[in-house]
Design an enzyme around this catalytic site. Sequence first.
Site, PDB file in Angstrom:
ATOM      1  N   ASP A   1     -17.544   7.043  -2.133  1.00 14.13           N
ATOM      2  CA  ASP A   1     -16.309   6.943  -1.349  1.00 14.13           C
ATOM      3  C   ASP A   1     -16.045   8.324  -0.752  1.00 14.13           C
ATOM      4  O   ASP A   1     -16.678   9.312  -1.148  1.00 14.13           O
ATOM      5  CB  ASP A   1     -15.148   6.480  -2.261  1.00 14.13           C
ATOM      6  CG  ASP A   1     -13.880   6.171  -1.474  1.00 14.13           C
ATOM      7  OD1 ASP A   1     -13.948   6.049  -0.229  1.00 14.13           O
ATOM      8  OD2 ASP A   1     -12.793   6.068  -2.098  1.00 14.13           O
TER       9      ASP A   1
ATOM     10  N   GLN B   1     -10.158  -4.042  -3.799  1.00 20.01           N
ATOM     11  CA  GLN B   1     -11.449  -3.508  -3.372  1.00 20.01           C
ATOM     12  C   GLN B   1     -12.501  -3.734  -4.455  1.00 20.01           C
ATOM     13  O   GLN B   1     -13.617  -4.184  -4.182  1.00 20.01           O
ATOM     14  CB  GLN B   1     -11.319  -2.006  -3.069  1.00 20.01           C
ATOM     15  CG  GLN B   1     -12.623  -1.379  -2.618  1.00 20.01           C
ATOM     16  CD  GLN B   1     -13.111  -1.935  -1.289  1.00 20.01           C
ATOM     17  OE1 GLN B   1     -12.368  -1.961  -0.328  1.00 20.01           O
ATOM     18  NE2 GLN B   1     -14.364  -2.393  -1.220  1.00 20.01           N
TER      19      GLN B   1
ATOM     20  N   CYS C   1     -16.589   1.589   0.118  1.00 20.39           N
ATOM     21  CA  CYS C   1     -15.420   0.742   0.413  1.00 20.39           C
ATOM     22  C   CYS C   1     -14.981   0.851   1.873  1.00 20.39           C
ATOM     23  O   CYS C   1     -14.278  -0.014   2.367  1.00 20.39           O
ATOM     24  CB  CYS C   1     -14.270   1.116  -0.511  1.00 20.39           C
ATOM     25  SG  CYS C   1     -13.833   2.855  -0.410  1.00 20.39           S
TER      26      CYS C   1
ATOM     27  N   ARG D   1       0.884  -1.182   0.000  1.00 17.24           N
ATOM     28  CA  ARG D   1       0.000   0.000   0.000  1.00 17.24           C
ATOM     29  C   ARG D   1       0.917   1.225   0.000  1.00 17.24           C
ATOM     30  O   ARG D   1       1.681   1.448   0.942  1.00 17.24           O
ATOM     31  CB  ARG D   1      -0.912  -0.001   1.221  1.00 17.24           C
ATOM     32  CG  ARG D   1      -1.685   1.303   1.373  1.00 17.24           C
ATOM     33  CD  ARG D   1      -2.815   1.218   2.375  1.00 17.24           C
ATOM     34  NE  ARG D   1      -3.919   0.452   1.847  1.00 17.24           N
ATOM     35  CZ  ARG D   1      -5.184   0.559   2.287  1.00 17.24           C
ATOM     36  NH1 ARG D   1      -5.488   1.416   3.236  1.00 17.24           N
ATOM     37  NH2 ARG D   1      -6.144  -0.167   1.764  1.00 17.24           N
TER      38      ARG D   1
ATOM     39  N   HIS E   1      -7.220   0.656  -6.774  1.00 19.82           N
ATOM     40  CA  HIS E   1      -7.503  -0.197  -5.609  1.00 19.82           C
ATOM     41  C   HIS E   1      -8.167  -1.489  -6.119  1.00 19.82           C
ATOM     42  O   HIS E   1      -9.357  -1.743  -5.894  1.00 19.82           O
ATOM     43  CB  HIS E   1      -8.427   0.550  -4.645  1.00 19.82           C
ATOM     44  CG  HIS E   1      -8.415   0.028  -3.246  1.00 19.82           C
ATOM     45  ND1 HIS E   1      -7.673  -1.072  -2.853  1.00 19.82           N
ATOM     46  CD2 HIS E   1      -9.053   0.453  -2.116  1.00 19.82           C
ATOM     47  CE1 HIS E   1      -7.860  -1.291  -1.572  1.00 19.82           C
ATOM     48  NE2 HIS E   1      -8.692  -0.387  -1.098  1.00 19.82           N
TER      49      HIS E   1
ATOM     50  N   ARG F   1     -13.726  -8.758   1.248  1.00 21.00           N
ATOM     51  CA  ARG F   1     -12.307  -8.460   1.064  1.00 21.00           C
ATOM     52  C   ARG F   1     -11.463  -9.676   1.479  1.00 21.00           C
ATOM     53  O   ARG F   1     -10.422  -9.945   0.886  1.00 21.00           O
ATOM     54  CB  ARG F   1     -11.908  -7.229   1.899  1.00 21.00           C
ATOM     55  CG  ARG F   1     -12.470  -5.888   1.386  1.00 21.00           C
ATOM     56  CD  ARG F   1     -11.880  -5.487   0.051  1.00 21.00           C
ATOM     57  NE  ARG F   1     -10.449  -5.522   0.051  1.00 21.00           N
ATOM     58  CZ  ARG F   1      -9.672  -4.483   0.378  1.00 21.00           C
ATOM     59  NH1 ARG F   1     -10.211  -3.327   0.697  1.00 21.00           N
ATOM     60  NH2 ARG F   1      -8.345  -4.590   0.345  1.00 21.00           N
TER      61      ARG F   1
HETATM   62  N1   CP Z   1     -11.416  -0.200   1.903  1.00 21.43           N
HETATM   63  C1   CP Z   1     -10.170  -0.266   2.377  1.00 21.43           C
HETATM   64  O1   CP Z   1      -9.185  -0.418   1.612  1.00 21.43           O
HETATM   65  O2   CP Z   1     -10.069  -0.169   3.739  1.00 21.43           O
HETATM   66  P1   CP Z   1      -8.729   0.051   4.542  1.00 21.43           P
HETATM   67  O3   CP Z   1      -8.168   1.409   4.108  1.00 21.43           O
HETATM   68  O4   CP Z   1      -9.129   0.049   5.989  1.00 21.43           O
HETATM   69  O5   CP Z   1      -7.756  -1.046   4.202  1.00 21.43           O
END
Ligand code: CP
Length: 327
Positions: free
Chosen positions: A242, A150, A282, A120, A147, A310
Amino acid sequence: MSGTFPAVREQWRLRPRQGAKRDLLSLHDLTVEEMEHLLRLAAEVKANPGAFRHALQGRSLALVFEKPSLRTRVTFEVGMAQLGGHAVYLAPADVGLGRRESVRDVARNLGRWVQGIVVRTFGQKILEEMAAAAPVPVINALTDLLHPCQALADLLTLQQHRGRLQGLRLAYVGDGNNVAHSLLHAAARAGMHLTVASPSGYEPDAAILAQALEVAPTTGAILRVIHDPTEAVRDADAVYTDVWTSMGQESESEQRRRVFASYQVNADLMKRAKPDALFLHCLPAHRGEEVTDEVLDGPHSVVLDQAENRLYVAKAVLLALLDEVTA
Ligand code: CP
């Protein structure tokens, strides 16, 4: 140590391309069939978790995170454990990616110890540099641009609630951000009808939209980017939003609150969609900004199913990408 542990079943794996390892940096790297395969595998993992209990025995996974996370971190860590493997979480201060040590050196070191790297980070280029240097698969756990994990969980959720993806009408209301980008890639491959409504200047990236539009004719997907949220949700089977301010954009939050004010998903907007339209997010949500409590906690909200899914997507991605133990 190769061969000490059971091999990952061939039918779960994404096929190497020209003999090279596979990464998951963008859904645009997947064929329509490969994305279908990941969704099918995720559904199988959900239905029958016991069948995969020892699948990644002896494998290790590194999680290199430069931004906070709840869902992504927990689902990859728990997913790896449930598959019989082991995950190591590395926080921003641990690695100092590109500061304490170059991205390339971090990737090459990790590749001597683990069978996969979940990253990430900020720029997609950092992720690409990591993947180019790492001898093991690299998985995108969110960048500023994309992403993908997701979006796979989002599609799995829609499929489970509506029984199909083909022709399903999804409205995304809000910032043309990483989540919107991966949804465009995913919807194009699934033959969905996705309308994104964003304020002027906050639309999805033109190059990402072009990538998605390239694929859309092969599946019958219809993809639109417009400015009017009411028009976007008209007759929609599902409405998605989002946060208006993503991680790293905190200095713009005041301005964004003003720009996005008329893009809130509330009960009035949901009334314009189909009466049984699902609500997706998300998470994490900024309650009272992009979505009201009434919608987020309402009977049509499937946000916790998305979060649960997820886990199955993380497990499917690991089964599809992690190679034999070579270290
Ligand atoms: N939706 C998502 O990626 O959540 P986090 O940022 O908590 O990993």
